[in-house]
Enzyme design. Structure first.
Site, mmCIF file in Angstrom:
data_model
loop_
_atom_site.group_PDB
_atom_site.id
_atom_site.type_symbol
_atom_site.label_atom_id
_atom_site.label_comp_id
_atom_site.label_asym_id
_atom_site.label_seq_id
_atom_site.Cartn_x
_atom_site.Cartn_y
_atom_site.Cartn_z
ATOM 1 N N ASN A 13 1.292 3.534 -6.032
ATOM 2 C CA ASN A 13 0.712 4.724 -5.393
ATOM 3 C C ASN A 13 1.644 5.122 -4.254
ATOM 4 O O ASN A 13 1.614 4.522 -3.188
ATOM 5 C CB ASN A 13 -0.693 4.370 -4.874
ATOM 6 C CG ASN A 13 -1.330 5.512 -4.099
ATOM 7 O OD1 ASN A 13 -0.813 6.638 -4.104
ATOM 8 N ND2 ASN A 13 -2.438 5.224 -3.429
ATOM 9 N N TRP A 14 2.465 6.125 -4.526
ATOM 10 C CA TRP A 14 3.454 6.539 -3.510
ATOM 11 C C TRP A 14 2.794 7.277 -2.344
ATOM 12 O O TRP A 14 3.428 7.515 -1.336
ATOM 13 C CB TRP A 14 4.510 7.447 -4.152
ATOM 14 C CG TRP A 14 5.547 6.715 -4.944
ATOM 15 C CD1 TRP A 14 5.496 5.424 -5.389
ATOM 16 C CD2 TRP A 14 6.816 7.237 -5.394
ATOM 17 N NE1 TRP A 14 6.635 5.117 -6.079
ATOM 18 C CE2 TRP A 14 7.465 6.203 -6.100
ATOM 19 C CE3 TRP A 14 7.457 8.475 -5.275
ATOM 20 C CZ2 TRP A 14 8.736 6.374 -6.680
ATOM 21 C CZ3 TRP A 14 8.707 8.643 -5.851
ATOM 22 C CH2 TRP A 14 9.342 7.603 -6.544
ATOM 23 N N LYS A 15 1.550 7.713 -2.527
ATOM 24 C CA LYS A 15 0.863 8.539 -1.512
ATOM 25 C C LYS A 15 1.751 9.754 -1.185
ATOM 26 O O LYS A 15 2.432 10.248 -2.069
ATOM 27 C CB LYS A 15 0.524 7.693 -0.282
ATOM 28 C CG LYS A 15 -0.224 6.409 -0.687
ATOM 29 C CD LYS A 15 -0.824 5.648 0.443
ATOM 30 C CE LYS A 15 -1.535 4.418 -0.117
ATOM 31 N NZ LYS A 15 -2.214 3.643 0.902
ATOM 32 N N HIS A 92 -9.597 7.462 -4.242
ATOM 33 C CA HIS A 92 -8.929 6.582 -3.274
ATOM 34 C C HIS A 92 -9.651 6.698 -1.930
ATOM 35 O O HIS A 92 -10.104 7.784 -1.553
ATOM 36 C CB HIS A 92 -7.451 6.971 -3.134
ATOM 37 C CG HIS A 92 -6.665 5.949 -2.383
ATOM 38 N ND1 HIS A 92 -6.719 5.867 -1.005
ATOM 39 C CD2 HIS A 92 -5.866 4.939 -2.796
ATOM 40 C CE1 HIS A 92 -5.966 4.842 -0.619
ATOM 41 N NE2 HIS A 92 -5.431 4.267 -1.693
ATOM 42 N N GLU A 94 -8.621 6.921 0.951
ATOM 43 C CA GLU A 94 -8.060 7.929 1.867
ATOM 44 C C GLU A 94 -8.613 9.313 1.543
ATOM 45 O O GLU A 94 -8.821 10.131 2.444
ATOM 46 C CB GLU A 94 -6.521 7.893 1.790
ATOM 47 C CG GLU A 94 -5.980 6.659 2.493
ATOM 48 C CD GLU A 94 -4.645 6.147 1.960
ATOM 49 O OE1 GLU A 94 -3.942 6.897 1.260
ATOM 50 O OE2 GLU A 94 -4.322 4.975 2.250
ATOM 51 N N GLU A 164 -10.198 -1.941 -3.836
ATOM 52 C CA GLU A 164 -9.297 -1.864 -2.682
ATOM 53 C C GLU A 164 -10.104 -1.963 -1.393
ATOM 54 O O GLU A 164 -10.640 -0.955 -0.911
ATOM 55 C CB GLU A 164 -8.546 -0.526 -2.685
ATOM 56 C CG GLU A 164 -7.639 -0.327 -3.867
ATOM 57 C CD GLU A 164 -6.494 0.615 -3.538
ATOM 58 O OE1 GLU A 164 -5.344 0.226 -3.737
ATOM 59 O OE2 GLU A 164 -6.756 1.729 -3.050
ATOM 60 N N GLY A 170 -2.602 -0.971 3.608
ATOM 61 C CA GLY A 170 -1.552 -0.597 4.552
ATOM 62 C C GLY A 170 -1.564 -1.395 5.843
ATOM 63 O O GLY A 170 -0.897 -1.026 6.804
ATOM 64 N N SER A 209 -2.252 -4.161 0.376
ATOM 65 C CA SER A 209 -1.151 -5.006 0.860
ATOM 66 C C SER A 209 -0.662 -6.022 -0.178
ATOM 67 O O SER A 209 -0.337 -7.154 0.169
ATOM 68 C CB SER A 209 -1.541 -5.704 2.172
ATOM 69 O OG SER A 209 -1.778 -4.738 3.191
ATOM 70 N N GLY A 230 0.562 0.206 -2.871
ATOM 71 C CA GLY A 230 0.958 1.308 -1.995
ATOM 72 C C GLY A 230 2.369 1.104 -1.469
ATOM 73 O O GLY A 230 3.358 1.347 -2.159
ATOM 74 N N GLY A 231 2.461 0.614 -0.241
ATOM 75 C CA GLY A 231 3.751 0.478 0.450
ATOM 76 C C GLY A 231 4.845 -0.167 -0.394
ATOM 77 O O GLY A 231 5.984 0.337 -0.431
HETATM 78 P P1 PGA Z 1 -0.981 -0.743 0.290
HETATM 79 O O1 PGA Z 1 -1.823 0.473 -0.346
HETATM 80 O O2 PGA Z 1 -0.424 -1.547 -0.855
HETATM 81 O O3 PGA Z 1 0.093 -0.090 1.105
HETATM 82 O O4 PGA Z 1 -1.922 -1.546 1.118
HETATM 83 C C1 PGA Z 1 -2.627 0.296 -1.476
HETATM 84 C C2 PGA Z 1 -3.322 1.591 -1.821
HETATM 85 O O5 PGA Z 1 -3.758 2.311 -0.917
HETATM 86 O O6 PGA Z 1 -3.454 1.958 -3.010
#
Ligand code: PGA
Length: 247
Positions: A13-15, A92, A94, A164, A170, A209, A230-231
């Site tokens: 997930n590049w966001k 998600h 977010e 999640e 993050g 994470s 994510g990251g």
């Molecule tokens: P993260 O993000 O791996 O940076 O914690 C995961 C996500 O939000 O899908």
């Protein structure tokens, strides 16, 4: 991942990150990827046309529950399919937070994806205060109930769930493998009350994470069928090593 009915899935997930240079880097680095897992990159929609898929698939980070029309800024399942998407992240945390997306809306988006042959990766998970109050199961149950109310068993069987925990996204604070397994097992048991076969086949990803150094232990848990990353999905080398951990 002891149940080989379920093929592991690793989705990046590049966001709101990346650019065409990173797309080119991924095309190059992932071209020879050969793992026993489905690999998906969910990049910003404006970059999707740049990917050379084959060893991996592409996905969107959101989708409209509507077909088309006067909905400025939205993308329909047809538009995403034309862009080559086989997957779409929905719900998600977010977006649940920033865009006030309700579980009912998330369920409608998931249903729309299934109708178009796009696999929705449906995110659920609790904030820190819910975990501290020991109410994770009640919280996640509400998010799952909306899915069960809106999608048929057949439709649900064409979805993927991503657990999640918000406090792990993050933050560098990964859920322990036991914490992840506990909730994954709970989610599977929730669906087994709806349909036992559905629950057995349903892929449940862990997100929050996930890094190259913790992926293998997380993915080794019985009810963890891969990850939403994510990251660490922004670095080809890290992402590849996480995909290899799902092998
Ligand atoms: P993260 O993000 O791996 O940076 O914690 C995961 C996500 O939000 O899908």
């Amino acid at each position: 991942m002891s149940d080989n009915l379920r093929k592991p899935l690793v989705a990046g997930n590049w966001k709101m990150n990346g650019n065409l240079a990173l797309v080119a880097e991924f095309n190059h680095a992932l071209a020879s990827l050969n793992v026993n897992a489905e690999v998906v990159v969910c990049a910003p929609s404006s970059l999707l046309h740049g990917f050379e898929t084959g060893s991996f698939s592409i996905g969107a980070q959101n989708v409209s529950h509507l077909d088309n029309g006067a909905h400025t800024g939205e993308l329909s399942v047809d538009l995403l399919k034309e862009a080559g998407c086989g997957y779409a992240i929905v719900g998600h945390s977010e977006r649940r937070e920033d865009q006030n997306e309700s579980s009912e809306l998330v369920a409608l988006k998931a249903k729309k994806c299934v109708s178009a042959g796009i696999v929705p990766i449906i995110c659920v998970g609790e904030p820190l205060e819910v975990r501290e109050a020991d109410s994770v199961e009640a919280f996640v149950s509400k998010q799952l109930a909306a899915l069960v109310d809106t999608l048929s068993v057949d439709e649900l069987s064409k979805t993927v769930i991503a657990y999640e925990p918000i406090w792990a996204i993050g933050t560098g604070k990964t859920a322990s493998p036991e914490q992840a397994q506990d909730v994954h097992e709970f989610i599977r048991s929730y669906f087994s009350k709806v349909d036992a076969q559905l629950a057995q086949g349903l892929r449940i990803l862990y997100g929050g994470s996930v890094k190259p150094d913790n992926a293998e232990t997380l993915f080794a848990q019985k009810d963890v069928d891969g990850g939403l990353i994510g990251g660490a999905s922004l670095k080809a080398e890290d992402f590849i090593s996480i995909c290899q951990a799902a092998n």
